[in-house]
Design an enzyme around this catalytic site. Structure first.
Site, mmCIF file in Angstrom:
data_model
loop_
_atom_site.group_PDB
_atom_site.id
_atom_site.type_symbol
_atom_site.label_atom_id
_atom_site.label_comp_id
_atom_site.label_asym_id
_atom_site.label_seq_id
_atom_site.Cartn_x
_atom_site.Cartn_y
_atom_site.Cartn_z
ATOM 1 N N ASP A 82 50.122 -24.066 113.923
ATOM 2 C CA ASP A 82 50.273 -22.726 113.371
ATOM 3 C C ASP A 82 51.729 -22.282 113.471
ATOM 4 O O ASP A 82 52.340 -22.353 114.539
ATOM 5 C CB ASP A 82 49.366 -21.752 114.137
ATOM 6 C CG ASP A 82 49.270 -20.392 113.473
ATOM 7 O OD1 ASP A 82 49.400 -20.325 112.241
ATOM 8 O OD2 ASP A 82 49.048 -19.399 114.194
ATOM 9 N N HIS A 83 52.283 -21.832 112.365
ATOM 10 C CA HIS A 83 53.654 -21.317 112.296
ATOM 11 C C HIS A 83 54.674 -22.279 112.893
ATOM 12 O O HIS A 83 55.473 -21.908 113.762
ATOM 13 C CB HIS A 83 53.750 -19.955 112.989
ATOM 14 C CG HIS A 83 53.060 -18.860 112.235
ATOM 15 N ND1 HIS A 83 53.554 -18.320 111.073
ATOM 16 C CD2 HIS A 83 51.888 -18.218 112.470
ATOM 17 C CE1 HIS A 83 52.725 -17.387 110.626
ATOM 18 N NE2 HIS A 83 51.706 -17.316 111.452
ATOM 19 N N HIS A 178 50.210 -9.649 111.881
ATOM 20 C CA HIS A 178 49.766 -10.271 113.125
ATOM 21 C C HIS A 178 49.445 -9.187 114.154
ATOM 22 O O HIS A 178 49.964 -8.077 114.088
ATOM 23 C CB HIS A 178 50.857 -11.188 113.688
ATOM 24 C CG HIS A 178 51.038 -12.436 112.888
ATOM 25 N ND1 HIS A 178 52.278 -12.907 112.508
ATOM 26 C CD2 HIS A 178 50.139 -13.326 112.399
ATOM 27 C CE1 HIS A 178 52.133 -14.030 111.822
ATOM 28 N NE2 HIS A 178 50.848 -14.303 111.743
ATOM 29 N N GLY A 179 48.598 -9.542 115.121
ATOM 30 C CA GLY A 179 48.213 -8.577 116.143
ATOM 31 C C GLY A 179 47.091 -7.684 115.639
ATOM 32 O O GLY A 179 46.532 -7.900 114.560
ATOM 33 N N GLY A 208 43.981 -11.967 110.615
ATOM 34 C CA GLY A 208 42.565 -11.640 110.424
ATOM 35 C C GLY A 208 41.958 -10.836 111.548
ATOM 36 O O GLY A 208 40.792 -10.431 111.452
ATOM 37 N N ASN A 228 43.163 -16.690 109.385
ATOM 38 C CA ASN A 228 43.588 -16.938 110.759
ATOM 39 C C ASN A 228 43.174 -15.792 111.679
ATOM 40 O O ASN A 228 43.376 -14.622 111.345
ATOM 41 C CB ASN A 228 45.102 -17.090 110.818
ATOM 42 C CG ASN A 228 45.579 -18.383 110.209
ATOM 43 O OD1 ASN A 228 44.975 -18.912 109.280
ATOM 44 N ND2 ASN A 228 46.682 -18.895 110.724
ATOM 45 N N VAL A 229 42.657 -16.159 112.836
ATOM 46 C CA VAL A 229 42.296 -15.178 113.865
ATOM 47 C C VAL A 229 42.836 -15.674 115.202
ATOM 48 O O VAL A 229 42.485 -16.762 115.649
ATOM 49 C CB VAL A 229 40.768 -14.980 113.963
ATOM 50 C CG1 VAL A 229 40.437 -13.944 115.032
ATOM 51 C CG2 VAL A 229 40.179 -14.567 112.617
#
Length: 275
Positions: A82-83, A178-179, A208, A228-229
């Protein structure tokens, strides 16, 4: 079953008009809870390893755990970076057996994003690994990566990017973050539809955690195929720890944390799969 690629599960998502859940795993308890939820719902799942895990020195341990969980699973499992922050980090993941990598060049100049994304794709595709790229840096903070600007992807850049860069999935900024959201977000679904109409590869929605169900469903209906979570899973884990911390029983504490992660993961899976 053995690990599968991101392209394989996205093909399922495209056919069934659903979104595949991508959960960040930060320890073995979270990873096990997510896999139990995926097995219970018979859902494909993406186990994502992000910069927090890498910076904490748990990269190889959690990679091995994810591969073992996948081998013992009856559902398709993707091991995903991820990222990813650099070409070199992507190569590290290819050597570690990842079946999907994300290179996030959205923070850099557009031409640099194209150049490095192309190099990443050439290396990953050579060994059968899928690649996710990103346009429109996602707002908020996750694992030390932050962006404070409204992240509306430029449609002209989308068209230019996909004409040059042949990625397997594309994360786009449409007002997501995000967050946990401090207020109800305003997602630009017209922009999302325009991306789909431009002929993009399967689209990814980051951020998400905390998104209202109605927005999730609308995003999936338009064409989001991976969601994405991370933060919501972490909060569930921490909540579970707190509920049993007074017992001083490490197994009772971890069991409660696992229970909460399982419940959140199950809810997300059912939502993303339109159950």
């Amino acid at each position: 079953m053995a690990l599968v690629t991101l392209s394989e599960v996205l093909a399922i998502a495209q056919k069934e008009k659903i979104a595949v859940p991508a959960f960040n795993i930060d320890n073995i308890v979270i990873a096990e809870a997510i896999m139990e939820a995926a097995e219970n719902e018979q859902s494909p799942v993406i186990l994502s390893i992000g910069q927090g895990v890498i910076n904490f020195g748990q990269f190889y341990y959690l990679s091995d755990i994810a591969k073992r969980l996948a081998n013992n699973s009856t559902v398709p499992v993707v091991l995903h970076l991820d990222h990813g922050i650099s070409f070199e980090q992507v190569i590290l993941c290819l050597r570690a057996g990842f079946t999907s990598v994300m290179y996030d060049g959205s923070h850099y100049d557009f031409s640099e994003n194209i150049t490095t994304s192309t190099a990443v794709i050439r290396a990953a595709h050579a060994v059968g690994v899928s690649v996710e790229c990103e346009l429109g840096a996602i707002q908020g903070v996750e694992d030390g990566i932050s962006n404070s600007h409204v992240n509306l992807v430029d449609l002209q850049e989308v068209k230019e990017f996909i004409s040059t860069v042949h990625c397997d999935a594309l994360a786009v900024g449409i007002g997501n973050a995000h967050g946990m959201y401090k207020a109800t977000p305003h997602l630009d679904f017209y922009r999302l539809q325009a991306c789909v109409d431009a002929g993009t590869p399967p689209l990814v929605l980051h951020g998400g955690s905390g998104l209202p169900d109605v927005l999730i469903r609308q995003a999936i209906e338009i064409g989001i195929r991976k969601i994405n979570v991370a933060t919501e899973i972490r909060f569930a884990y921490i909540k579970g720890l707190g509920e049993k911390i007074q017992t001083n029983d490490i197994y009772a504490i971890e069991h409660q944390a696992k229970k909460h992660v399982f419940e959140v993961a199950t809810k997300k899976i059912r939502l993303f799969l339109n159950k």
